[in-house]
Design an enzyme around this catalytic site. Structure first.
Site, PDB file in Angstrom:
ATOM      1  CD  GLU A   1      36.935  42.479  36.291  1.00  0.00           C
ATOM      2  OE1 GLU A   1      37.611  43.305  36.258  1.00  0.00           O
ATOM      3  OE2 GLU A   1      36.370  42.022  35.305  1.00  0.00           O
TER       4      GLU A   1
ATOM      5  CB  CYS B   1      39.596  41.734  33.562  1.00  0.00           C
ATOM      6  SG  CYS B   1      38.108  42.478  32.879  1.00  0.00           S
TER       7      CYS B   1
END
Lengths: 523, 523
Positions: free
Chosen positions: A265, A302
């Site tokens: 990720e 994120c």
């Protein structure tokens, strides 16, 4: 708990012999004891050998035992009490309340995976019974279940010292799937990692599992990280971090004699669309929500809203001016590490070269304080300048001013893959939103209406993933119960006698699973 | 049908301008008309542009329409009648009955995916409803479904001119998932490919779908193949063929700015274990079954039993001597292409250098006839010589003679990843088999008891896959309804108004899907 600075290889605490890292309290820029010496190749070898030795028995533990193990980890983490949260606060500069919340999330996540393991849907049991009379050829008895891929290497993330680190989402989902886990601790929070690692090791012992189910290593990405990813006994990788780090691991994994999946990720700027009617109706409220989401946790999520897309006009002017009034009242916040702070400063300087500064947060007082930044650019500049699409990890965001719907669409098509895309809309915006939706579905793993993307719920329906470079594998999520599916592969058993079949596939269905039986789902 | 030698780019028949291939009737070594000129980069560009233009609307066609489309393809293939099977027989050298069976399998496969599409389980709908009162934070309404990855490039296989080619398993599952498909036809059966391609294009038109849903290109792997795999609009690849071919595509896909998944089914020697009691009880019967499976279709199955593992003794001697009596009675069979025949001869020569020849089939009469071969080696030789583990595509197999259970285990651990592993056993072998099972589960996608691996059922429970190098992605199957899962990714919708949600996620559940609703599976 007295921290030892040692790695955990199975149940053994072992000191590394490579270069040492110490945590740095980013709020004060002072190093913290103890020193954590990095491991060498022999340590990686030892941890992989133990994981491999544990694999065949761990992957066949009963659903009940594996679920209890996950719960025992949660219990052991909670039993660490304030010592854990104090250390995590000191190592990360994150506020106490946030770390306490994150501990709750981490333990809740482990317990959620325990429930998922028990329910057993992830086994995806499919049974097609024999048809000996079928013409022109009889059909065999065929039964499918999923089994664990093998030992998994997990790389702890800097920005979630608990929820995406030693016993975070990747570890929890891999253990749930039946994979032994070797964690490479993030150098930014080694003490927190040791505490949590010891909690996991304690749960391994408490549950009578083979010690190789869990190891915790320290060391550099180049040394320990690449050695782990290229060890033939490692069968998958979980990673949360930078694009360059994720790509390096993915390349190493692909270059192996036997390539393996990497779930990295990596990078997302999370566009937020302010549609005209919504913007007209509540520009000021949107600005407040935006600034709150942008600056939360020093912007170190994120899913931080790093891009705002809207059509030019007085309503957008109101949004920008309100945000520009609010931002200077936001204090600069301690960032996770000096390195992350420096990268943020570099990213902000780069954006300053390519876009206009609309507003800044309060000037920093103290080291490693990230000052929030809001930038503005025009659609054509955004379309022609890749620098404007680069992720700047921290509380920086860019408003892209579009002339019309067509430019909004062009900007959207121009975006790289994202974790999220947000739509602020009113009834009158629905047609516009509907027209843009197919583009956003292609670009992002999660689409939100009238919210902000920084909260990521741990539940069945969550997708924390998305097309490259948001992640290295758009077919997966790293948050939520579907994360378990990353670490499984199907195996089919043909004409097996019952006694040789795994429990999940036996004719009597002793685990009472809801199987797909001859094309029909069992009730 | 008069063959034109043209590609199909959407609904347009277009002649290529690169080097031409003609099919070669391998039984007579004579070239067949017409010539198929390869496409150039502009043709790839055109097909990709059409596929991309079709993607957003095709992926949102209703389940009913998409299912009807798959059925329409099956109907159109059947309507081709004997012309199709005659051409396929001439192009491949396979017997009529086999090709007729394969047509049935291909059409059945399309109809099976139609049922799968309608049932909608592949959407994996998960709904977590809002909890506005939850403490400390409310929960949003979160809904997940799966959407198609994007246009898929499919590479037809030589050995299944229908079932794994233009409208074969990869195409059927990608279309079922909502992905437009661009097929690169296999040069060995271009006429068969044109016929089937025109049937698909006809179904596209009949169903009123956008023409870009399907294109068919001719050309070399280096030219058209790599251009397809590296086009940014292609989002996944399906391939069945050689290890070198699959690896080349996988590497090209990984080197893209946006890497994409490649599902390559490549290489397997499919070990068959003859356990002592079973061997003792029925060595001769096993030998008959083995020789039948080995020589079926000139041994040109991915699941051909290329390895036999057993413990030395008189029972194994009986197996070998019976097989050695049967094999010389097996006629040499026409192989698919001169190239495949030559590769088989090379592989047999290589095995002859490293192992003992136990028996050979009848001497060939006519071109491209593959002569069956049975080899014998000892476990220690097998363990120390990688050449003995290389796939030889055709009717060649190697018996590995082991001294004891330990050597059987060592041989098993030494194997690369496989599509299948077969266990021949009796009641008295169960303990031994149980001990070996964990190794075999790690090595293969499908495990069979007391059968032979060459039949691959199209059903829900089938796994035609396995660890590398059997496939490039052990998490998937290329046969059976689970093959659809390869071409999907999850998307989560947060707090969407009902009117903006896709049908599958709407509050009223208009498609009556069995959703995972707040952690419970709906009835």
């Amino acid at each position: 708990m007295i921290l030892t600075g040692k790695m955990l290889i199975g149940q053994q605490a072992i000191a590394g012999d490579r270069e040492a890292v110490r945590a740095i309290n980013p709020a004060t820029d002072t190093p913290m004891e103890p020193a954590y010496h990095g491991g060498n190749r022999a340590h990686v070898e030892q941890a992989c050998a133990l994981a491999w030795a544990a694999f065949d028995s761990y992957r066949e533990t009963s659903l009940a035992i594996r679920a209890s193990f996950l719960e025992a980890i949660a219990d052991a983490i909670e039993a660490l009490g304030d010592e854990l949260t104090d250390r995590a606060v000191a190592e990360t500069g994150l506020p106490h309340a946030r770390i306490q919340g994150e501990r709750g999330r981490t333990c809740g996540q482990l317990r959620t995976f325990a429930r998922t393991v028990r329910a057993g849907e992830w086994l995806d049991v499919r049974v097609d019974t024999a048809q000996p009379q079928r013409q022109p050829l009889p059909r065999a008895d065929l039964r499918q279940r999923h089994i664990a891929l093998g030992p998994v290497a997990v790389f702890g993330a800097s920005n979630f010292p608990l929820a995406f680190s030693v016993a975070g989402g990747d570890t929890a989902s891999a253990l749930a799937a039946g994979c032994p886990v070797i964690v490479k601790a993030h150098g930014a929070h080694p003490g927190t990692s040791e505490m949590v690692g010891r909690a996991v090791a304690q749960a391994v012992k408490h549950c009578g599992l083979p010690e190789g189910v869990f190891s915790l290593l320290y060391g550099s990405g180049r040394d320990v990280g690449i050695a782990l990813v290229t060890d033939p006994r490692i069968k998958a990788v979980g990673f949360t971090g930078s694009r360059s780090g994720g790509l390096a691991l993915a390349q190493a994994a692909q270059a192996r004699p036997e390539p393996i999946p990497v779930y990295a990720e990596m990078s997302s700027i999370n566009p937020a669309y302010l549609f005209p009617a919504a913007l007209q109706a509540r520009a000021e409220g949107l600005a407040l929500g935006f600034v709150t989401s942008l600056t939360q946790g020093a912007g170190q999520f994120c899913t931080n809203p790093g891009l705002v897309v809207a059509i030019a006009g007085t309503a957008l002017d109101r949004f920008i001016s309100t945000a520009s009034e609010l931002l200077p009242r936001c204090a600069a916040q301690t960032m996770l590490t000096p390195g992350i702070f420096n990268a943020y400063e570099t990213g902000v300087a780069e954006l300053t070269r390519h876009a206009n500064v609309a507003a800044q947060g309060m000037a920093p007082e103290g080291p490693n304080r990230g000052r929030a930044h809001l930038f503005i650019t025009q659609a054509d500049a955004f379309l022609n300048n890749p620098a404007l699409q680069a992720e700047v990890f921290g509380a920086a965001s860019l408003v892209v001013v579009c002339a019309n719907d067509d430019e909004v669409r062009q900007v959207s098509e121009h975006l790289e893959g994202q974790l999220t895309a947000t739509l602020h809309l009113d009834e009158a915006d629905l047609t516009r939103a509907k027209a843009l939706l197919p583009v956003l579905e292609r670009k992002a793993g999660r689409l939100l209406v009238n919210g902000w993307p920084t909260g990521v719920e741990v539940c069945d329906a969550m997708v924390h993933g998305g097309p490259f470079p948001a992640t290295s594998d758009s077919r997966s999520t790293s948050v939520g119960t579907a994360a378990i599916l990353r670490f499984l592969r199907p195996v089919c058993y043909q004409d097996f006698p019952d006694t040789l079949l795994p429990d999940a596939l036996q004719h009597g269905n002793p685990q009472l699973l809801r199987r797909l039986l001859n094309g029909q789902r069992e009730a």
